[in-house]
Design a protein around this motif. Sequence first.
Motif, PDB file in Angstrom:
ATOM      1  N   LYS A 153       0.912  -1.297  -0.029  1.00 12.79           N
ATOM      2  CA  LYS A 153      -0.046   0.039   0.123  1.00 12.79           C
ATOM      3  C   LYS A 153       1.033   1.179  -0.137  1.00 12.79           C
ATOM      4  N   LEU A 154       2.138   1.153   0.775  1.00 13.17           N
ATOM      5  CA  LEU A 154       2.952   2.364   0.981  1.00 13.17           C
ATOM      6  C   LEU A 154       3.505   2.852  -0.526  1.00 13.17           C
ATOM      7  N   THR A 155       4.221   1.684  -0.981  1.00 15.57           N
ATOM      8  CA  THR A 155       4.710   1.834  -2.285  1.00 15.57           C
ATOM      9  C   THR A 155       4.116   2.303  -3.522  1.00 15.57           C
ATOM     10  N   SER A 156       2.855   1.774  -3.474  1.00 14.47           N
ATOM     11  CA  SER A 156       1.852   2.034  -4.645  1.00 14.47           C
ATOM     12  C   SER A 156       1.195   3.307  -4.683  1.00 14.47           C
ATOM     13  N   LEU A 157       1.486   4.346  -3.484  1.00 14.15           N
ATOM     14  CA  LEU A 157       0.830   5.378  -3.621  1.00 14.15           C
ATOM     15  C   LEU A 157       1.706   6.429  -4.446  1.00 14.15           C
ATOM     16  N   ARG A 158       1.181   7.221  -5.322  1.00 19.01           N
ATOM     17  CA  ARG A 158       2.172   8.441  -5.835  1.00 19.01           C
ATOM     18  C   ARG A 158       2.544   9.408  -4.823  1.00 19.01           C
ATOM     19  N   SER A 159       1.630   9.631  -3.851  1.00 20.17           N
ATOM     20  CA  SER A 159       2.256  10.561  -2.829  1.00 20.17           C
ATOM     21  C   SER A 159       3.419  10.107  -1.968  1.00 20.17           C
ATOM     22  N   THR A 160       3.598   8.821  -1.922  1.00 20.73           N
ATOM     23  CA  THR A 160       4.958   8.231  -1.171  1.00 20.73           C
ATOM     24  C   THR A 160       6.096   8.524  -2.179  1.00 20.73           C
ATOM     25  N   VAL A 161       6.006   8.145  -3.437  1.00 17.02           N
ATOM     26  CA  VAL A 161       7.146   8.614  -4.208  1.00 17.02           C
ATOM     27  C   VAL A 161       7.350   9.931  -4.418  1.00 17.02           C
ATOM     28  N   TRP A 162       6.372  10.903  -4.500  1.00 16.76           N
ATOM     29  CA  TRP A 162       6.586  12.076  -4.746  1.00 16.76           C
ATOM     30  C   TRP A 162       7.313  12.930  -3.304  1.00 16.76           C
ATOM     31  N   CYS A 163       6.710  12.492  -2.224  1.00 19.09           N
ATOM     32  CA  CYS A 163       7.054  12.957  -1.007  1.00 19.09           C
ATOM     33  C   CYS A 163       8.550  12.783  -0.397  1.00 19.09           C
ATOM     34  N   TYR A 164       8.724  11.474  -0.797  1.00 18.79           N
ATOM     35  CA  TYR A 164      10.313  10.939  -0.624  1.00 18.79           C
ATOM     36  C   TYR A 164      11.345  11.504  -1.632  1.00 18.79           C
ATOM     37  N   GLY A 165      10.754  11.761  -2.838  1.00 23.27           N
ATOM     38  CA  GLY A 165      11.669  12.305  -3.750  1.00 23.27           C
ATOM     39  C   GLY A 165      11.778  13.905  -3.395  1.00 23.27           C
ATOM     40  N   ILE A 166      10.770  14.316  -2.967  1.00 28.17           N
ATOM     41  CA  ILE A 166      11.078  15.830  -2.112  1.00 28.17           C
ATOM     42  C   ILE A 166      12.052  15.958  -1.314  1.00 28.17           C
TER      43      ILE A 166
END
Length: 279
Positions: free
Chosen positions: A26-39
Motif C-alpha cells: 500500500k505504501l509503495t503503490s501510492l503516488r504521494s509516497t514517491v513524490w514526498c520521498y523524492g522531495i
Amino acid sequence: MTTTTTYTAHGSGLSFRGLLLSEWIKLTSLRSTVWCYGIILLINLGLGLLLAASFQQREDHTAALDQGYWMQAATIGIAFSQLVVAVLGALVITGEYGTGMIRSTLTAVPKRVPALISKALVFGVVTFVVSLVSIVGSALLAALILSGKGLELDPTDGRAVGALIGGAGFLTLVGLIALFLGTIVRNSAAGISAVLGLIFVAPIVLQIFAAVTRASWVQNVFEFLPSSAGSRLYGYAATPAPKIPDVIVLDPGQGLLVLLAWVVVFASIATTLLKRRDA
C-alpha cells in the motif's frame, strides 16, 4: 473444487508478516509516497549543496567552526523536509479513510491495533532509511565542496555522526506523530492541518509570545514542542551556548525522550479510538 486458505495469527485475520507485506504494498503503490520521498531527497541534498557552495572562508576559522558549518550544511534541509514527512504521515492513514479502504483493512484484521502497528512500522522504517540516505548524502556532498575550500573536517567525529542519525530519527518520529494524528481525526485536510499546526505554527506563536512577554515559562514550553525538542537530535554547536537562568535547554538524549513521549501519547489515543469507533 475450491480451496480457501485463511491466515491467522494471534486472533487476527492475517499473520503479522502478511500485515507488513500488505502495508508495504500500500505504501509503495501510492503516488504521494514517491513524490514526498523524492522531495525529501531533493530538499536535503539540494539545500546542503547550495549552502556549501555559497560558503566563504574566513581568516579566523577554527576546526570547531569548520565542523559546525559542515553539519549546518548537512542538516539544513531537515527544517523544511519535516513538513513533507508530516504531510505524508497523515496521508498514509487518512487516504484509507477517504477511499474507504480502511474497512477492508479492519475486516482483514478484526483486532485493528496490529494493522495500525504494522502501518507505523513499515512507514517508520522506510522514512528513516530515506531520511538517513538524504542527510548522509548531503553531508558527503557538502564535505567534498567544503574540503576543496580549505575547511578542516573530521568525519569520525562522534557528535557529527550522531547529528546525522538523529536528523533521520527526528524526521521519522515527526512522520509517526502525523500518522497517529491522522488516525485520530480520520480526515486528510484535518490531519495535515493538525500536524502542521503542531510542528510549524505553534513554535512561531510561542516564539512571538516569548519575545513580547520575556517570560521564561513560555520559552520552556517552546523547548518541549516536537520541533524544538527534535532539533536537539541533530543540532551541532561549535561552541557551547550560554545558559539563561530559569530557561530549560534539552540535550539530545532528553530531546529524544520528549519526542518519543509525543509519539506515545498520540499512539495511545489513536489505538484507543481505533478500537472503539466504527470504520
